[in-house]
Every structure is written in C-alpha cells, then in structure tokens.
Motif scaffolding. Structure first.
Motif, PDB file in Angstrom:
ATOM      1  N   ARG A 223       0.679  -1.286  -0.048  1.00  0.00           N
ATOM      2  CA  ARG A 223      -0.097   0.168  -0.115  1.00  0.00           C
ATOM      3  C   ARG A 223       0.872   1.183  -0.080  1.00  0.00           C
ATOM      4  O   ARG A 223       0.711   2.238  -0.675  1.00  0.00           O
ATOM      5  CB  ARG A 223      -0.830   0.193   1.233  1.00  0.00           C
ATOM      6  N   ASN A 224       1.868   1.216   0.715  1.00  0.00           N
ATOM      7  CA  ASN A 224       2.624   2.284   0.742  1.00  0.00           C
ATOM      8  C   ASN A 224       3.428   2.526  -0.340  1.00  0.00           C
ATOM      9  O   ASN A 224       3.764   3.921  -0.888  1.00  0.00           O
ATOM     10  CB  ASN A 224       3.804   2.339   2.013  1.00  0.00           C
ATOM     11  N   GLU A 225       3.736   1.576  -1.241  1.00  0.00           N
ATOM     12  CA  GLU A 225       4.559   1.802  -2.668  1.00  0.00           C
ATOM     13  C   GLU A 225       3.654   2.510  -3.542  1.00  0.00           C
ATOM     14  O   GLU A 225       4.075   3.259  -4.284  1.00  0.00           O
ATOM     15  CB  GLU A 225       5.036   0.289  -3.054  1.00  0.00           C
ATOM     16  N   ARG A 226       2.288   1.942  -3.495  1.00  0.00           N
ATOM     17  CA  ARG A 226       1.401   2.712  -4.373  1.00  0.00           C
ATOM     18  C   ARG A 226       1.285   4.108  -4.054  1.00  0.00           C
ATOM     19  O   ARG A 226       1.228   4.831  -5.019  1.00  0.00           O
ATOM     20  CB  ARG A 226      -0.009   1.970  -3.831  1.00  0.00           C
TER      21      ARG A 226
ATOM     22  N   ALA B 192       3.462   6.018  -2.546  1.00  0.00           N
ATOM     23  CA  ALA B 192       4.791   6.635  -2.884  1.00  0.00           C
ATOM     24  C   ALA B 192       4.773   7.072  -4.172  1.00  0.00           C
ATOM     25  O   ALA B 192       5.124   8.118  -4.689  1.00  0.00           O
ATOM     26  CB  ALA B 192       5.872   5.735  -2.554  1.00  0.00           C
ATOM     27  N   THR B 193       4.409   5.987  -5.334  1.00  0.00           N
ATOM     28  CA  THR B 193       4.303   6.167  -6.593  1.00  0.00           C
ATOM     29  C   THR B 193       3.509   7.594  -6.898  1.00  0.00           C
ATOM     30  O   THR B 193       3.493   8.426  -7.907  1.00  0.00           O
ATOM     31  CB  THR B 193       3.797   5.087  -7.475  1.00  0.00           C
ATOM     32  N   GLN B 194       2.234   7.602  -6.208  1.00  0.00           N
ATOM     33  CA  GLN B 194       1.242   8.817  -6.382  1.00  0.00           C
ATOM     34  C   GLN B 194       1.958  10.050  -6.092  1.00  0.00           C
ATOM     35  O   GLN B 194       1.851  11.068  -6.728  1.00  0.00           O
ATOM     36  CB  GLN B 194       0.044   8.482  -5.684  1.00  0.00           C
ATOM     37  N   LEU B 195       2.702   9.989  -4.937  1.00  0.00           N
ATOM     38  CA  LEU B 195       3.428  11.155  -4.365  1.00  0.00           C
ATOM     39  C   LEU B 195       4.448  11.635  -5.352  1.00  0.00           C
ATOM     40  O   LEU B 195       4.639  12.898  -5.501  1.00  0.00           O
ATOM     41  CB  LEU B 195       3.898  10.739  -2.911  1.00  0.00           C
ATOM     42  N   ARG B 196       5.244  10.523  -5.989  1.00  0.00           N
ATOM     43  CA  ARG B 196       6.313  11.135  -6.693  1.00  0.00           C
ATOM     44  C   ARG B 196       5.890  11.653  -8.096  1.00  0.00           C
ATOM     45  O   ARG B 196       6.314  12.720  -8.566  1.00  0.00           O
ATOM     46  CB  ARG B 196       6.924   9.528  -7.148  1.00  0.00           C
ATOM     47  N   GLU B 197       4.455  11.276  -8.468  1.00  0.00           N
ATOM     48  CA  GLU B 197       4.129  11.823  -9.515  1.00  0.00           C
ATOM     49  C   GLU B 197       3.562  13.409  -9.136  1.00  0.00           C
ATOM     50  O   GLU B 197       3.700  14.315 -10.150  1.00  0.00           O
ATOM     51  CB  GLU B 197       2.952  10.889 -10.172  1.00  0.00           C
ATOM     52  N   ARG B 198       2.878  13.346  -8.154  1.00  0.00           N
ATOM     53  CA  ARG B 198       2.470  14.625  -7.652  1.00  0.00           C
ATOM     54  C   ARG B 198       3.446  15.591  -7.430  1.00  0.00           C
ATOM     55  O   ARG B 198       3.283  16.907  -7.778  1.00  0.00           O
ATOM     56  CB  ARG B 198       1.720  14.615  -6.320  1.00  0.00           C
ATOM     57  N   PHE B 199       4.520  15.297  -6.779  1.00  0.00           N
ATOM     58  CA  PHE B 199       6.028  16.412  -6.854  1.00  0.00           C
ATOM     59  C   PHE B 199       6.385  16.769  -8.208  1.00  0.00           C
ATOM     60  O   PHE B 199       6.836  17.834  -8.207  1.00  0.00           O
ATOM     61  CB  PHE B 199       6.731  15.412  -5.957  1.00  0.00           C
ATOM     62  N   ALA B 200       6.384  15.638  -8.789  1.00  0.00           N
ATOM     63  CA  ALA B 200       7.100  15.998 -10.523  1.00  0.00           C
ATOM     64  C   ALA B 200       6.199  17.128 -11.093  1.00  0.00           C
ATOM     65  O   ALA B 200       6.547  17.768 -11.703  1.00  0.00           O
ATOM     66  CB  ALA B 200       7.008  14.633 -11.137  1.00  0.00           C
ATOM     67  N   LYS B 201       4.748  17.016 -10.980  1.00  0.00           N
ATOM     68  CA  LYS B 201       3.703  17.750 -11.451  1.00  0.00           C
ATOM     69  C   LYS B 201       4.108  19.122 -11.018  1.00  0.00           C
ATOM     70  O   LYS B 201       4.001  20.064 -12.029  1.00  0.00           O
ATOM     71  CB  LYS B 201       2.472  17.165 -11.196  1.00  0.00           C
ATOM     72  N   HIS B 202       4.419  19.187  -9.926  1.00  0.00           N
ATOM     73  CA  HIS B 202       4.548  20.845  -9.614  1.00  0.00           C
ATOM     74  C   HIS B 202       6.083  21.044  -9.334  1.00  0.00           C
ATOM     75  O   HIS B 202       6.469  22.319  -8.856  1.00  0.00           O
ATOM     76  CB  HIS B 202       4.123  20.915  -8.017  1.00  0.00           C
TER      77      HIS B 202
END
Length: 224
Positions: free
Chosen positions: A15-18, A20-30
């Motif tokens: 669950r945490n890996e999923r 983390a992937t979403q967070l990474r995408e969110r950080f990259a977007k901004h």
C-alpha cells in the motif's frame, strides 16, 4: 490445533509503495524536489535543515514536513525561520508513511500552494531502522550521523547507511572531545555505500555546509 501466522508487513508495504508512486507523480507535476532526512534522535536534523535553508532560500522556496512521535517543537522552529511547516505526530509509530505525507501535502496545497514550493524536506522520525522500508516519494534520502554517536553506527545499522543517497557527518566541530575514528568510519562506508557522496559538516558552526548545499543544488537542478 496448528498455529497460523498472519503476515501484515507485505500488505502495508505494498500500500505504501502505491502511495509513494502517487506522491512522486504529484511532486513531479509541481516540480518539487523532496529530501527525506534520516537519522537517530539528536543528530542535528533540524539544525541541518535550517542551515541548508539559509544557503538555498535565495534560489529555492523550501518547506518542511516534521515527523515526531509527539510535540510540535521543531515545526514551530521552522516556521519562525520563515519556512512553511506541517507537523505530523505519529503517536508512537517509529517512521513516516506515504498516507501521512499525502495529508501533509494536501495541507500545503490548501495553504501556501504547491506551486509556491520548490523543495520539501521531510524530517523523518528519529530512528535508524524503521524509516528505511517506507518510500515517501522522495527524490533523495540523506542520512545524518553526528560525531557523538560514534563511528560504529554504520556497522550496527548498515541498512540505513546503504539506503542513503548522501551521507552527512554532523558536529565535526566537537570531534576532538570524542573518540571518533574517522578512518574506521570511512572504511565501513567504503564497504556499505561507496557511491554516496559524504560531507563532514557542523550545521551550527557552518563548517562544510557550503559544499553540501552546492551539491544539493546540483541535484535539484538536475531533477528539473
């Protein structure tokens, strides 16, 4: 009746890996560069983040996510230094997890706005074991060891030193007062994590901080 063992580690980490992937995408977007700061309690995470911000704030807008078992002392300190800060109290948990970071990022978005942040420092809970297993979507994890803790810590807790993308030895200004074997420390790291750059610093006195911040700025630019 036979005993049955129920493993919970794998589902939690999945669950945490999923997340983390979403967070990474969110950080990259901004275009936010995220640094996960790891260490034991008292190594100087807060003072290192503050000293780093002093040297980077002319170029980057830095914010902090503070992880502690209790209290908001460090978050208050960060805010007094002019850095947006969100406090996470884990209530006894020895690490931060992706869902906690996601809530903190939501708070930043509702407050200062994510497009007004260039760098987020995640000051993880002081622990040399648990935080290693939990990806927080960061670009870089750093490990801070302080001289008073002793040169044997990489031998006792190899995982966190192997995991780190950069290794900071803090409080080198007080080294003469402690029996810290620099050669032994470096020899151990040569075996555990030879590729990670190492910085000898005194966050309070400023020693070595310019070199560390120059390297960090290079990583931030390279990630853009």
């Amino acid at each position: 009746m036979s005993e049955k063992t129920i493993g919970i580690e794998s589902p939690i980490l999945s669950r945490n890996e999923r997340l983390a992937t979403q967070l990474r995408e969110r950080f990259a977007k901004h275009q936010i560069f995220v640094v996960n700061v790891l260490s034991s309690p008292g190594s100087g995470k807060t003072s290192t983040i503050l000293a780093t911000n002093e040297r980077l704030r002319d170029r980057y807008r830095c914010a902090v996510i503070e992880g502690d078992i209790a209290s908001d002392v460090d978050a208050i300190t960060m805010k007094e230094a002019g850095m947006p800060a969100i406090q996470i109290n884990t209530g006894g948990l020895c690490h931060l997890e992706g869902n906690m970071i996601n809530q903190a990022v939501d708070a930043f978005e509702a407050g200062v706005g994510l497009d007004n942040i260039d760098v987020i420092f995640i000051e993880n809970v002081g622990n040399l074991v648990c935080p290693v297993d939990f990806d927080l979507g960061e670009n870089l994890s750093i490990m801070i060891l302080s001289v008073p803790e002793g040169d044997d810590k990489p031998l006792k807790y190899p995982g966190i030193f192997q995991h780190a993308g950069a290794l900071l030895l803090n409080k080198v200004d007080v080294a003469p007062a402690f029996d810290f074997d620099m050669d032994e420390y470096n020899h151990t790291l040569d075996n555990l994590n030879p590729q990670a750059p190492r910085f000898s610093v005194s966050a309070v006195r400023g020693q070595g901080m310019d070199e560390w911040c120059a390297w960090l700025a290079e990583q931030i630019e390279a990630a853009k």
